[in-house]
Design a protein around this motif. Structure first.
Motif, PDB file in Angstrom:
ATOM      1  N   GLY A 249       0.814  -1.212   0.000  1.00 45.51           N
ATOM      2  CA  GLY A 249       0.000   0.000   0.000  1.00 45.51           C
ATOM      3  C   GLY A 249       0.847   1.262   0.000  1.00 45.51           C
ATOM      4  N   LEU A 250       1.949   1.276   0.751  1.00 42.73           N
ATOM      5  CA  LEU A 250       2.849   2.429   0.760  1.00 42.73           C
ATOM      6  C   LEU A 250       3.408   2.702  -0.632  1.00 42.73           C
ATOM      7  CD1 LEU A 250       5.092   2.145   3.978  1.00 42.73           C
ATOM      8  CD2 LEU A 250       3.306   3.815   3.525  1.00 42.73           C
ATOM      9  N   GLN A 251       3.801   1.631  -1.317  1.00 41.18           N
ATOM     10  CA  GLN A 251       4.379   1.809  -2.653  1.00 41.18           C
ATOM     11  C   GLN A 251       3.323   2.270  -3.655  1.00 41.18           C
ATOM     12  OE1 GLN A 251       7.095  -1.101  -4.106  1.00 41.18           O
ATOM     13  NE2 GLN A 251       7.913  -1.587  -2.103  1.00 41.18           N
ATOM     14  N   LYS A 252       2.102   1.799  -3.503  1.00 42.74           N
ATOM     15  CA  LYS A 252       1.024   2.220  -4.405  1.00 42.74           C
ATOM     16  C   LYS A 252       0.664   3.686  -4.199  1.00 42.74           C
ATOM     17  CE  LYS A 252      -1.589  -2.067  -5.171  1.00 42.74           C
ATOM     18  NZ  LYS A 252      -2.902  -2.727  -4.899  1.00 42.74           N
ATOM     19  N   SER A 253       0.855   4.182  -2.984  1.00 44.51           N
ATOM     20  CA  SER A 253       0.463   5.561  -2.670  1.00 44.51           C
ATOM     21  C   SER A 253       1.439   6.598  -3.208  1.00 44.51           C
ATOM     22  CB  SER A 253       0.306   5.729  -1.152  1.00 44.51           C
ATOM     23  OG  SER A 253       1.553   5.567  -0.510  1.00 44.51           O
ATOM     24  N   LYS A 254       2.582   6.146  -3.705  1.00 47.34           N
ATOM     25  CA  LYS A 254       3.571   7.085  -4.245  1.00 47.34           C
ATOM     26  C   LYS A 254       3.199   7.437  -5.693  1.00 47.34           C
ATOM     27  CE  LYS A 254       8.488   7.750  -5.073  1.00 47.34           C
ATOM     28  NZ  LYS A 254       8.490   9.125  -4.557  1.00 47.34           N
ATOM     29  N   PRO A 255       3.010   8.720  -6.020  1.00 46.70           N
ATOM     30  CA  PRO A 255       2.670   9.093  -7.398  1.00 46.70           C
ATOM     31  C   PRO A 255       3.810   8.803  -8.366  1.00 46.70           C
ATOM     32  CG  PRO A 255       3.133  11.046  -6.084  1.00 46.70           C
ATOM     33  CD  PRO A 255       3.143   9.892  -5.138  1.00 46.70           C
ATOM     34  N   THR A 256       3.464   8.381  -9.568  1.00 51.52           N
ATOM     35  CA  THR A 256       4.469   8.100 -10.601  1.00 51.52           C
ATOM     36  C   THR A 256       4.075   8.776 -11.906  1.00 51.52           C
ATOM     37  OG1 THR A 256       3.359   6.074 -11.348  1.00 51.52           O
ATOM     38  CG2 THR A 256       4.975   5.839  -9.572  1.00 51.52           C
ATOM     39  N   MET A 257       5.040   8.966 -12.767  1.00 46.30           N
ATOM     40  CA  MET A 257       4.795   9.580 -14.073  1.00 46.30           C
ATOM     41  C   MET A 257       3.964   8.657 -14.970  1.00 46.30           C
ATOM     42  SD  MET A 257       6.262  12.538 -13.965  1.00 46.30           S
ATOM     43  CE  MET A 257       6.468  13.058 -15.666  1.00 46.30           C
ATOM     44  N   GLN A 258       4.010   7.347 -14.679  1.00 50.06           N
ATOM     45  CA  GLN A 258       3.311   6.380 -15.526  1.00 50.06           C
ATOM     46  C   GLN A 258       1.823   6.245 -15.161  1.00 50.06           C
ATOM     47  OE1 GLN A 258       6.379   5.542 -14.040  1.00 50.06           O
ATOM     48  NE2 GLN A 258       7.415   6.126 -15.946  1.00 50.06           N
ATOM     49  N   SER A 259       1.407   6.861 -14.045  1.00 53.74           N
ATOM     50  CA  SER A 259       0.028   6.702 -13.583  1.00 53.74           C
ATOM     51  C   SER A 259      -0.960   7.319 -14.580  1.00 53.74           C
ATOM     52  CB  SER A 259      -0.136   7.367 -12.213  1.00 53.74           C
ATOM     53  OG  SER A 259      -1.463   7.287 -11.792  1.00 53.74           O
ATOM     54  N   ASP A 260      -2.050   6.588 -14.867  1.00 56.24           N
ATOM     55  CA  ASP A 260      -3.045   7.085 -15.821  1.00 56.24           C
ATOM     56  C   ASP A 260      -4.337   7.514 -15.118  1.00 56.24           C
ATOM     57  OD1 ASP A 260      -3.841   4.618 -15.025  1.00 56.24           O
ATOM     58  OD2 ASP A 260      -4.092   3.758 -17.028  1.00 56.24           O
TER      59      ASP A 260
END
Length: 404
Positions: free
Chosen positions: A331-342
């Motif tokens: 969950g912590l890793q999912k909560s980090k915003p990324t450039m690849q997020s759509d």
């Protein structure tokens, strides 16, 4: 009958009385003079600089006992960077304050556990004074015989903690503006470190050491900064001063508590690069506390994930990022915003951390977990060994669950 969500005056007084008795006993023990044999120990693994073993740090309040650090165990190897990560209130900073013995008493106390530290201390005579070799350093200060010992910091009396704190374990605090004294110059505050921890230091040798450290952390005009007050410096400069202060006595362990908080991205990158270079130059270890998983990925060799006062997963940085096993770590890793997020919305872990005064006996993450199984309602899960360096506290990986 509806569940009661408050304490009566009688209950509060009863709790306060019991807590006062407990914390006063711990406070008395903390200041009691002891022979050195009572706070020396042995490392379980000689490759470690610090071993935290079943550490329990509590805060005694009128509402009850807050178990801020609840049975935490992990190691910091020699010459390594260990990242401590988790959301606010998980016990990261309290763990570091326990190592430094900077808990605010009498409410904050180390209730039990061990903090073993491999020390390179002055060899002392019967009166506790450092024994000189008869030779001198280049700056004219005397040299002293050194010896390696292992101290249990949790059992060390407060009148002896100066052997460790500031000289062998130093800390870079979270907010440099509140950590530096606004009424003294940078030079005054840097010189003080040398005067306290270097026997035989003179005003000239202290200033020379301070200027050397300012130069080491990349400050272009060390003489000007030496004579400046904290408010005359930028945030990045103040943080560099804090780092130079932490490194002034060549510590074996540096605790960096959110060292890039409130700094812009460019300065943050410079500070992290500086810390990485200095760790190699000083031949020391770093305990890095942060919320930022990007900082952990860039800086750490090992990662410790904490939740509600406990370690729920630990391993090498590659294991934690490429094979996260605990649902909270995922969950912590999912909560980090990324450039690849759509998606336009950020992921967040649902629910809230349980009340720290009345922690449940089952897994603390149970009410927020989307992979919860029947066994999660039972006893709190123990640490399960996944590999020689990877451990997780989760019933999903119990041997019988894997086999079943």
């Amino acid at each position: 009958m509806a569940e009661k969500h408050y304490l009566t005056g009688k209950e509060i007084r009863k709790i306060a009385k019991a807590n006062k008795k407990a914390m006063m006993a711990l406070e008395k023990e903390k200041w009691k003079k002891k022979p050195e044999s009572e706070f020396t120990a042995q490392m379980k693994d000689d490759k470690n600089i610090l071993e935290i073993d079943n550490l329990n740090t509590y805060f005694f309040t009128d509402q009850g006992v807050v178990k801020a650090v609840n049975g935490v165990s992990f190691n910091i190897p020699l010459h390594a960077t260990v990242g401590i990560v988790g959301e606010s209130g998980c016990g990261k900073s309290v763990t570091s304050m326990s190592v430094m013995r900077l808990l605010q008493g009498p409410q904050g106390q180390i209730a039990s556990g061990s903090i073993r530290f491999k020390s390179s201390d002055f060899k002392r005579d019967e009166k506790g004074n450092p024994i000189p070799t008869g030779t001198h350093n280049l700056d004219g200060t005397p040299k002293y015989y050194m010896e390696e010992k292992v101290y249990d910091i949790a059992k060390m009396p407060m009148n002896e903690i100066h052997r460790i704190r500031g000289r062998q374990i130093s800390m870079i605090f979270q907010e440099p503006m509140t950590s530096l004294n606004p009424v003294f110059t940078i030079g005054n505050q840097l010189d003080e470190v040398t005067f306290i921890h270097q026997p035989g230091a003179t005003k000239e040798s202290a200033k020379a050491k301070s200027l050397e450290m300012l130069n080491l952390v990349g400050i272009a005009a060390p003489e000007r900064v030496y004579n400046s007050y904290p408010h005359e410096l930028s945030g990045g400069m103040r943080q560099r001063v804090m780092i130079s202060m932490a490194l002034a006595c060549n510590p074996r362990l540096i605790i960096a508590d959110e060292p890039t908080t409130a700094l812009d991205v460019t300065i943050q990158a410079q500070i992290l690069e500086l810390l990485r270079d200095l760790k190699d130059k000083m031949d020391g270890s770093i305990m890095l506390i942060t919320h930022d998983l990007g900082v952990i990925a860039e800086m750490a060799d090992y990662v410790v994930v904490m939740y509600a006062g406990r370690v729920i997963e630990m391993g090498t940085v590659r294991e934690i990022f490429h094979n996260p096993m605990h649902p909270y770590t995922v969950g912590l890793q999912k909560s980090k915003p990324t450039m690849q997020s759509d998606t336009d919305t950020l992921f967040n872990i649902p629910g809230n951390v349980p009340n720290p005064i009345n922690m449940p006996k089952h897994c603390f993450f149970k009410e927020r977990c989307d992979k919860c199984i029947k066994k999660c309602s039972g006893e709190y899960p123990g640490m399960i060994k996944v590999s020689d360096t990877h451990f997780v506290a989760c019933h999903l990986y119990d041997e019988e669950e894997q086999n079943g």
